[in-house]
Design an enzyme around this catalytic site. Structure first.
Site, PDB file in Angstrom:
ATOM      1  N   GLU A 266       6.025   1.374   0.049  1.00 49.94           N
ATOM      2  CA  GLU A 266       5.238   2.597   0.022  1.00 49.94           C
ATOM      3  C   GLU A 266       4.579   2.757   1.391  1.00 49.94           C
ATOM      4  O   GLU A 266       3.944   1.812   1.876  1.00 49.94           O
ATOM      5  CB  GLU A 266       4.164   2.547  -1.065  1.00 49.94           C
TER       6      GLU A 266
ATOM      7  N   ARG B  61       5.833 -13.413  -5.813  1.00 52.59           N
ATOM      8  CA  ARG B  61       5.393 -12.903  -4.522  1.00 52.59           C
ATOM      9  C   ARG B  61       4.865 -14.060  -3.678  1.00 52.59           C
ATOM     10  O   ARG B  61       4.607 -15.157  -4.182  1.00 52.59           O
ATOM     11  CB  ARG B  61       4.302 -11.846  -4.699  1.00 52.59           C
TER      12      ARG B  61
ATOM     13  N   LYS C  13      -2.999  -4.557   0.410  1.00 54.73           N
ATOM     14  CA  LYS C  13      -3.036  -3.458   1.385  1.00 54.73           C
ATOM     15  C   LYS C  13      -4.386  -2.754   1.372  1.00 54.73           C
ATOM     16  O   LYS C  13      -4.897  -2.344   2.419  1.00 54.73           O
ATOM     17  CB  LYS C  13      -1.919  -2.443   1.074  1.00 54.73           C
TER      18      LYS C  13
END
Length: 556
Positions: free
Chosen positions: A31, A263, A273
């Site tokens: 994104e 992850r 983020k």
């Protein structure tokens, strides 16, 4: 070729061997709402690397798409899109064909939404966001049906068309899938597919005022691109039933396999983020590419190499369960790379002037030495003059116990040069040492160090034949191994000594031609990189990448 060294590669290899796929297609779908970080590097290396490995099998091809998940224009920008492309290419990968955008599929996504409505699988809900949230239930309690769930197909088609036409304000309606409000998986409790947002999009302008949700966009975009293996991190495992449900309702589309992996969680690091953006917005760091940041651009500016990051991602491997990787592993990978690739140089970070009293004022002697002790990189020249600089840390008039460098009346060897004795200390009015008067043993150049036993070897540069430089000593941004834990504000763990800037450092003259991203081992100091943004031939700026050894938390 793909080797069955983890569960994902085993799965892909099985699909190849069974003939299920003659072409393996993966995708990296960031994104564009921030810069990529070290966790994304793991996903990049997996998706692009898997496609490259597949292409080495006879009769099999491999592709990896770069697709921007740009369904939330409020938080996205072209700056992030450009940075992401730059980072992927810097890591050494190239996507298949043109860059792709989820926004390119907005019309198709809209048409599939209408298809779901017409099949009775989606409806327009006119509750407020708070009401929808309240009726969704909890992990232990089922949700409740919306009072608008049984609207007629015709009414839903009409309302959705009017939503698209811009008749309603933000939040007035949403489009929801009609699945099961009693499901044990909250993601299947009539998830929202579309919401109204009257905001221009960085790719489509003002063409749309309804935007699809990621969970709706993800499977359909994968299917439209012919993705065979949609690789996601573990937080999407609970979303996989929705991924599969949507594609089962749209039988005209192929059905990619979603596979989840753990992850990357790195200690002493924050990779959210939102929190990284908070550091930037509150000016707690310089920018997204601050060399203390775990962003790929920050690591690049710090001096990390693509090879070191790819090697790190390969070493930590893939897992189905979350764990924490020690940041020391990342630091080990860059040391391992630079040990073989970085030429040696001498830099005096905190200069202390030395006058050599037994050589002439115009003395100039060129000492030649190799650029690297184990790799043929040629030679470099070290000018030796009457006045030199040594590092202040290498001299103590009253040495502490165990001190093995220069003392008043003591001897050390100048690296690659002579044995030197300190004969006198010049001080200022405050009693601080400002200059040393020393003498060389001129019979010791090139002598076997064992012939003259001295306490230590120190580095140096000529006063007149060295270059001024700014040196930034970067350290870990956080002083706690778990700064992202939920019981505290992560900003309270910022390491106050994560950056020390030295403006009067001196480096050897051979670095005059150094350019951005050139990397060196400053002897006895660590690995350093010419700053990508602020260094110039007129004044060099070096960033410390990592020390010569792991000294975190160890006493000086």
């Amino acid at each position: 070729m793909i080797e069955a060294r983890d569960f994902i590669r085993t799965r892909v290899l099985t699909d190849i061997d069974s003939g299920a796929h003659a072409q393996i297609v993966t995708r990296f779908p960031p994104e564009p709402n921030g810069y990529l970080h070290i966790g994304h590097a793991k996903s990049i290396c997996l998706n692009f690397g898997l496609a490259e490995e597949a292409a080495t099998h006879p009769g099999v091809s491999g592709l990896c798409n770069l697709r921007f998940d740009d369904t939330n224009p409020e938080k996205e920008s072209q700056e992030y899109i450009d940075a992401i492309q730059r980072d992927v290419q810097w890591l050494g990968f190239q996507w298949s064909g043109e860059v792709r955008y989820a926004s390119s599929y907005f019309q198709a996504l809209h048409d599939f939404a209408v298809e779901l409505i017409q099949a009775g699988k989606a409806y327009v809900d006119s509750q407020t966001p708070e009401q929808i949230r309240e009726m969704r239930g909890t992990l232990s309690q089922p949700g409740s049906n919306s009072p608008f769930r049984d609207r007629s197909i015709a009414e839903n088609v009409d309302l959705f068309a009017r939503m698209k036409a811009g008749e309603f304000p933000d939040g007035a309606h949403v489009l929801r899938a009609k699945i099961d409000m009693g499901s044990g998986n909250i993601n299947l409790r009539d998830p929202i597919l579309y919401r109204i947002r009257h905001i221009d999009h960085h790719q489509t302008g003002s063409d749309w005022c309804i935007y699809p949700m990621y969970d709706y966009t993800h499977p359909i975009s994968d299917a439209l691109e012919g993705i065979t293996h949609s690789l996601c991190t573990l937080e999407f495992e609970a979303h996989r039933p929705l991924y599969d449900w949507l594609l089962e309702q749209l039988p005209s589309l192929p059905h990619p396999q979603q596979i989840e992996f753990a992850r990357l969680n790195l200690n002493y690091t924050v990779t959210s983020k939102r929190k990284l953006k908070q550091l930037v917005d509150e000016k707690l760091v310089q920018d997204w590419d601050d060399p203390r940041m775990p962003t790929i651009s920050g690591l690049r500016r710090r001096g990390y190499t693509p090879a070191s990051l790819r090697n790190f991602c390969d070493r930590i491997g893939l897992s189905k369960s979350d764990g924490v990787v020690d940041v020391a592993m990342l630091e080990f990978c860059i040391r391992e790379d630079l040990e073989l690739s970085a030429p040696r140089a001498m830099a005096v970070l905190r200069p202390l002037k030395v006058v050599l009293t037994n050589v002439a004022a115009d003395h100039l002697e060129i000492i030649r030495t190799v650029r690297h002790p184990n790799v043929d990189m040629g030679e470099r020249e070290l000018p030796l003059t009457q006045e030199i600089y040594i590092d202040r840390a290498d001299f103590e008039e009253v040495p502490p116990k165990g001190f093995k460098r220069l003392t008043l009346g003591g001897e050390v060897r100048l690296r690659n040069a002579y044995v030197m004795r300190c004969d006198e200390v010049i001080k200022d009015a405050a009693g601080n040492s400002t200059e040393l008067r020393c003498s060389l043993d001129l019979a010791t150049l090139g002598a076997n160090p064992t012939d003259r036993k001295v306490k230590g070897v120190i580095h140096w540069v000529s006063v007149s034949h060295s270059l001024p430089a700014t040196v930034r000593l970067y350290d870990r941004l956080f002083n706690d191994a778990s700064p992202d834990r939920g019981d505290a504000d992560f900003k309270t763990f910022i390491h106050e000594a994560s950056l020390e800037t030295l403006t009067d450092a001196r480096v050897e003259a051979s670095l005059a031609t150094a350019v951005a991203e050139d990397r060196f081992q400053f002897e006895r100091e660590g690995y350093f990189c010419v700053d990508l943004k602020e260094s110039s031939p007129a004044h060099l700026v070096f960033n410390r990448t990592v020390g010569l050894r792991d000294s975190w938390g160890k006493p000086a």
